[in-house]
Design an enzyme around this catalytic site. Structure first.
Site, PDB file in Angstrom:
ATOM      1  N   GLU A  29       0.442  -1.463  -0.050  1.00 13.99           N
ATOM      2  CA  GLU A  29       0.197  -0.320   0.578  1.00 13.99           C
ATOM      3  C   GLU A  29       1.217   1.152   0.373  1.00 13.99           C
ATOM      4  O   GLU A  29       1.825   1.160   0.997  1.00 13.99           O
ATOM      5  CB  GLU A  29      -0.651   0.224   1.236  1.00 13.99           C
ATOM      6  CG  GLU A  29      -1.704   1.485   1.219  1.00 13.99           C
ATOM      7  CD  GLU A  29      -2.788   1.083   2.243  1.00 13.99           C
ATOM      8  OE1 GLU A  29      -3.362   0.322   1.764  1.00 13.99           O
ATOM      9  OE2 GLU A  29      -2.978   1.999   3.242  1.00 13.99           O
ATOM     10  N   PHE A  52       0.399   5.661  -0.143  1.00 14.22           N
ATOM     11  CA  PHE A  52      -0.083   6.724  -0.522  1.00 14.22           C
ATOM     12  C   PHE A  52       1.118   8.207  -1.503  1.00 14.22           C
ATOM     13  O   PHE A  52       1.142   8.328  -1.786  1.00 14.22           O
ATOM     14  CB  PHE A  52      -0.910   7.540   1.168  1.00 14.22           C
ATOM     15  CG  PHE A  52       0.662   7.606   1.681  1.00 14.22           C
ATOM     16  CD1 PHE A  52       1.754   9.353   1.657  1.00 14.22           C
ATOM     17  CD2 PHE A  52       1.328   7.312   3.131  1.00 14.22           C
ATOM     18  CE1 PHE A  52       2.187   9.714   2.067  1.00 14.22           C
ATOM     19  CE2 PHE A  52       2.500   7.500   3.733  1.00 14.22           C
ATOM     20  CZ  PHE A  52       3.273   8.922   3.163  1.00 14.22           C
ATOM     21  N   PRO A  53       0.003   8.960  -1.945  1.00 17.64           N
ATOM     22  CA  PRO A  53       0.064   9.923  -2.996  1.00 17.64           C
ATOM     23  C   PRO A  53       0.926  10.460  -1.689  1.00 17.64           C
ATOM     24  O   PRO A  53       0.896  11.680  -1.035  1.00 17.64           O
ATOM     25  CB  PRO A  53      -1.001  10.505  -3.481  1.00 17.64           C
ATOM     26  CG  PRO A  53      -1.817   9.929  -2.610  1.00 17.64           C
ATOM     27  CD  PRO A  53      -1.748   8.889  -1.551  1.00 17.64           C
ATOM     28  N   LYS A 104       3.086  14.294  -0.277  1.00 17.73           N
ATOM     29  CA  LYS A 104       2.827  15.699  -0.870  1.00 17.73           C
ATOM     30  C   LYS A 104       3.622  16.594  -1.583  1.00 17.73           C
ATOM     31  O   LYS A 104       2.747  17.801  -1.339  1.00 17.73           O
ATOM     32  CB  LYS A 104       2.948  15.902   0.987  1.00 17.73           C
ATOM     33  CG  LYS A 104       1.936  15.509   1.819  1.00 17.73           C
ATOM     34  CD  LYS A 104       1.938  16.094   3.306  1.00 17.73           C
ATOM     35  CE  LYS A 104       1.666  15.475   4.019  1.00 17.73           C
ATOM     36  NZ  LYS A 104       0.143  15.557   3.781  1.00 17.73           N
ATOM     37  N   THR A 117      -4.657   4.358  -1.598  1.00 17.42           N
ATOM     38  CA  THR A 117      -4.926   5.615  -0.696  1.00 17.42           C
ATOM     39  C   THR A 117      -5.863   6.457  -1.292  1.00 17.42           C
ATOM     40  O   THR A 117      -5.560   7.724  -1.971  1.00 17.42           O
ATOM     41  CB  THR A 117      -4.337   5.173   0.795  1.00 17.42           C
ATOM     42  OG1 THR A 117      -3.872   7.015   0.338  1.00 17.42           O
ATOM     43  CG2 THR A 117      -3.212   4.882   1.121  1.00 17.42           C
ATOM     44  N   GLY A 126     -14.868   6.373   5.308  1.00 14.31           N
ATOM     45  CA  GLY A 126     -14.026   7.414   5.239  1.00 14.31           C
ATOM     46  C   GLY A 126     -14.866   8.403   6.832  1.00 14.31           C
ATOM     47  O   GLY A 126     -14.764   7.325   7.829  1.00 14.31           O
ATOM     48  N   ASP A 163     -18.983  -5.527  15.667  1.00 14.05           N
ATOM     49  CA  ASP A 163     -18.987  -5.397  14.421  1.00 14.05           C
ATOM     50  C   ASP A 163     -19.707  -6.466  12.996  1.00 14.05           C
ATOM     51  O   ASP A 163     -19.562  -5.987  12.081  1.00 14.05           O
ATOM     52  CB  ASP A 163     -16.989  -5.223  14.242  1.00 14.05           C
ATOM     53  CG  ASP A 163     -16.859  -4.312  14.326  1.00 14.05           C
ATOM     54  OD1 ASP A 163     -17.467  -2.951  15.665  1.00 14.05           O
ATOM     55  OD2 ASP A 163     -15.267  -3.561  14.810  1.00 14.05           O
ATOM     56  N   LYS A 179     -22.114  -5.890   5.004  1.00 12.94           N
ATOM     57  CA  LYS A 179     -21.602  -5.814   3.920  1.00 12.94           C
ATOM     58  C   LYS A 179     -20.605  -6.752   3.173  1.00 12.94           C
ATOM     59  O   LYS A 179     -20.604  -6.390   1.843  1.00 12.94           O
ATOM     60  CB  LYS A 179     -19.954  -4.987   4.648  1.00 12.94           C
ATOM     61  CG  LYS A 179     -19.284  -3.888   4.179  1.00 12.94           C
ATOM     62  CD  LYS A 179     -18.017  -3.103   5.298  1.00 12.94           C
ATOM     63  CE  LYS A 179     -17.503  -3.547   6.309  1.00 12.94           C
ATOM     64  NZ  LYS A 179     -16.820  -2.510   6.786  1.00 12.94           N
TER      65      LYS A 179
END
Length: 679
Positions: free
Chosen positions: A21, A23-24, A26, A53, A113, A179, A186
């Site tokens: 994984e 993430f973009p 900054k 992500t 989110g 949960d 889901k």
């Protein structure tokens, strides 16, 4: 164009596989460097797929799609795009799904989110198509929507929590049993695989997977479950991550980390050992269920630790199986300092500053340029091995040799105080501005601020240890901050809200109980700095003082506001929102050379090592952080009802304040910075 489930189904029943994984980043140079890191890791490790992500509310939408395009199209990697649904318009969700389809992406991790915001925060004058869609409240809503609109085109994954999900509705009683009904719904709504939150407690994971596999609904009997694992990159990182995720670290693991917490290199080595043990234990757990065994790694955009873990646990297929050299059409950059013999580079990590963002790849058995007099390798009977084989690329990812040191130069990240050229620069999650607490928790912590004095009191309480967090940090005050608490209290009482600081240190031993870090027998140095929010009227007066003849040569400052205006002593000319990208203050003097500089504010000197600089402050990193810091200001305002006194006050304060960072270069005078600010 492959689905993750199809790729898993094609594996042998006893196979192991893994995903990575990212993430973009900054910054633009961070993006460029991540592209090369991804290419290197893909060739060396061969993950089954890559995750990209997505920031809550679509805050990183364009950057996430850019990174997904690099992975899917440029590098040919099967890509899974994360997608959240709350606080987003249906138009944005549709656009993300259509863009993913156009790129050939067939895998989506459907997430909720942040908790949905009140409808009152919607702009009544905006296009209704751009309004938040209140039909998206939970991840199941997104799963159903994708299935309804796209049928089986997308392979859909959903998140799950081995130790239970801590949320505003269930903050103190994390419980898998709580949960499970939601996870069943889901999954039955159309999920194809499950991906877990990070964990370190393998006993908890054992109970979790057994409970799912034996669930009477049958929803989880054969579905792929990928355990989420995060390599331990630093002691501070693991403390912060587990606090935010509510993942428990068993006492035995924490004791091993506590024993080496002052030495980042030892922490990382222990972390690799710990993760390898977790992988092996999870393999045993997964042997109960027939079929390939999968693992998911949260890389934090770093490569060295995860490469070691994957190789040591034999998740990677034998790299010797593919030893063919692969040509690279990219230019070979001039990389100073990477020499076999001769003098060392004149400055640390010089090759990462302004060098072209390509990997250096050498192809063996080239054709002689002048065959009439140049002998080929075969003629000379010295057949060289290809250096860009998979095995050698893996060695580079693990930091071996000069090229390895160059590839993993940023292996010890320091959050927003690290190097902005690193793909890992910034906070650990890459999810954009957030308070890291629920709205209810925020109101309980910070009350209903209605004046500058109210905010000043919050910062004072945090410094005194009476408040566990402020909006810009969920961490308690560090031990070394105790040496300057008196000065910080006075600043905050005067309306300068300090969000970061450190005292000056001149050559303390690395074993020092308060300031020490790194290997034994070293020496630690620090320049004093402080970062704070300040009303514009106060900043105007302070700015004049910083430009005065007796001060300007000894300090460097950076300042920005919510409108995008930027001031600094670091180069020349003021940057306004309309002239962004230009340089700063004409009136400043001294060391300026026409381009922004990098200020090392913490460094260590250790036997047998180059000088280590874990903490730097520079224009690129400051401006990236300033944008996020004012975003957090806005998030704080949205904790309160629209139009309330607290909401209006915080919105006005955000518009009026400047974020200022001041560094004093005389690290031998521990009072120099505070004398300027408190006179």
């Amino acid at each position: 164009m492959e689905k993750i489930t199809d790729k898993i189904a094609a594996l042998p029943a006893d196979a192991n596989y893994f995903s990575l994984e990212f993430f973009p980043p900054k910054t633009s140079i961070g993006f460029s460097n991540l592209r090369d890191r991804l290419d290197r890791m893909a060739r060396a490790l061969r993950p089954l797929f890559i995750n990209v992500t997505w920031g809550a509310g679509g805050s990183t939408a364009s950057k996430s799609m850019e990174l997904a395009e690099i992975c899917q199209r440029e590098l040919g990697l099967t890509t899974c795009l994360h997608l959240t649904c709350t606080n987003m318009s249906r138009k944005m969700i549709d656009q993300a799904l259509e863009d993913a389809k156009a790129l050939g992406i067939r895998n989506i991790l459907a997430l909720r989110g942040d908790p949905p915001r009140a409808a009152e925060y919607q702009n009544p004058n905006e296009d209704p198509e751009d309004a938040f869609d209140e039909g998206f409240v939970w991840a199941i809503d997104l799963v159903k929507y994708i299935r309804l609109k796209y049928g089986n085109y997308f392979c859909i994954g959903v998140a799950t929590y081995p130790e239970g999900h801590a949320d505003e509705s269930h903050p103190s009683g994390q419980s898998l049993e709580h949960d499970l009904p939601y996870l069943v719904d889901k999954t039955l709504a159309g999920a194809d695989f499950l991906m877990t939150q990070l964990f370190f407690d393998t006993d908890a994971y054992d109970k979790f997977e057994r409970r799912l596999r034996e669930h009477p609904s049958g929803a989880f009997e054969t579905i792929p479950i990928l355990p989420g694992l995060m390599p331990i990159q630093s002691y501070q990182m693991i403390k912060r991550t587990t606090k935010l995720s509510h993942a428990k670290v068993p006492d035995a693991i924490m004791a091993r980390l506590d024993a080496v917490k002052k030495d980042d290199e030892k922490v990382k080595n222990v972390g690799v050992d710990v993760l390898c043990e977790i992988v092996e234990r999870v393999k045993e757990i997964k042997n109960r269920t027939p079929g390939p065994k999968g693992f998911h790694f949260y890389t934090l955009n770093l490569e060295k630790a995860v490469s070691f873990i994957i190789e040591r646990t034999h998740l990677i297929t034998n790299p010797a199986e593919d030893e063919s050299a692969v040509d690279d059409d990219g230019p070979l950059p001039n990389i100073p300092g990477l020499v076999i013999s001769g003098p060392p580079s004149s400055r640390r990590r010089a090759s990462t500053i302004g060098s072209e963002p390509y990997n250096r790849v050498i192809v063996s058995e080239r054709t002689p340029s002048h065959p009439e007099y140049e002998a080929s390798q075969a003629d000379a009977a010295i057949k060289a091995e290809a250096v860009n084989t998979r095995a050698n690329t893996l060695a580079i990812s693990e930091g071996e040799g000069a090229l390895g040191r160059e590839a993993t130069w940023d292996d010890f990240p320091n959050g927003r105080w690290g190097d902005a050229r690193s793909p890992a620069y910034g906070e650990i999650d890459g999810y954009g501005p957030t308070l890291h607490v629920t709205h209810a928790q925020a109101r309980a912590l910070w009350g209903q601020p209605k004046s500058l004095e109210d905010v000043s009191r919050l910062f004072v309480r945090h410094l005194k240890g009476e408040l566990s967090a402020i909006p810009w940090t969920e961490e308690e005050v560090h031990e070394e901050t105790g040496t300057i608490t008196e000065q910080l209290l006075r600043l905050n009482e005067q309306g300068l809200w300090t969000v970061a600081s450190q005292p000056a240190v001149n050559g303390l031993r690395s074993e020092d109980p308060t300031f020490g870090w790194g290997p034994r027998h070293g020496f630690i140095f620090q320049k004093a700095f402080v970062e704070f929010f300040v009303p514009s009227s106060t900043w105007k007066m302070l700015h004049e003082k910083l430009k005065s003849p007796g001060v300007s040569g000894m300090v460097t400052y950076y300042a920005a506001n919510a409108a995008g205006e930027y001031l600094s002593s670091d180069i020349s000319k003021t940057v306004t929102a309309s002239t962004a990208g230009q340089a700063t203050d004409d009136s400043d003097e001294g060391y300026r050379t026409g381009e922004s500089t990098t200020n090392a504010v913490t460094w260590g000197v250790f036997p047998g090592k180059e000088i280590v600089t874990p903490t730097i402050i520079e224009e690129v990193s400051f401006r990236a952080w300033a944008e996020e810091a004012f975003g957090i200001f806005g998030e704080w305002a949205r904790v309160y009802n629209k139009g309330s006194e607290s909401s209006k006050f915080l919105e006005a304060a955000s518009k009026d304040c400047w974020l200022v960072n001041i560094i004093h270069h005389d690290y031998m005078d521990k009072d120099a910075l505070w004398s300027i600010l408190l006179k």
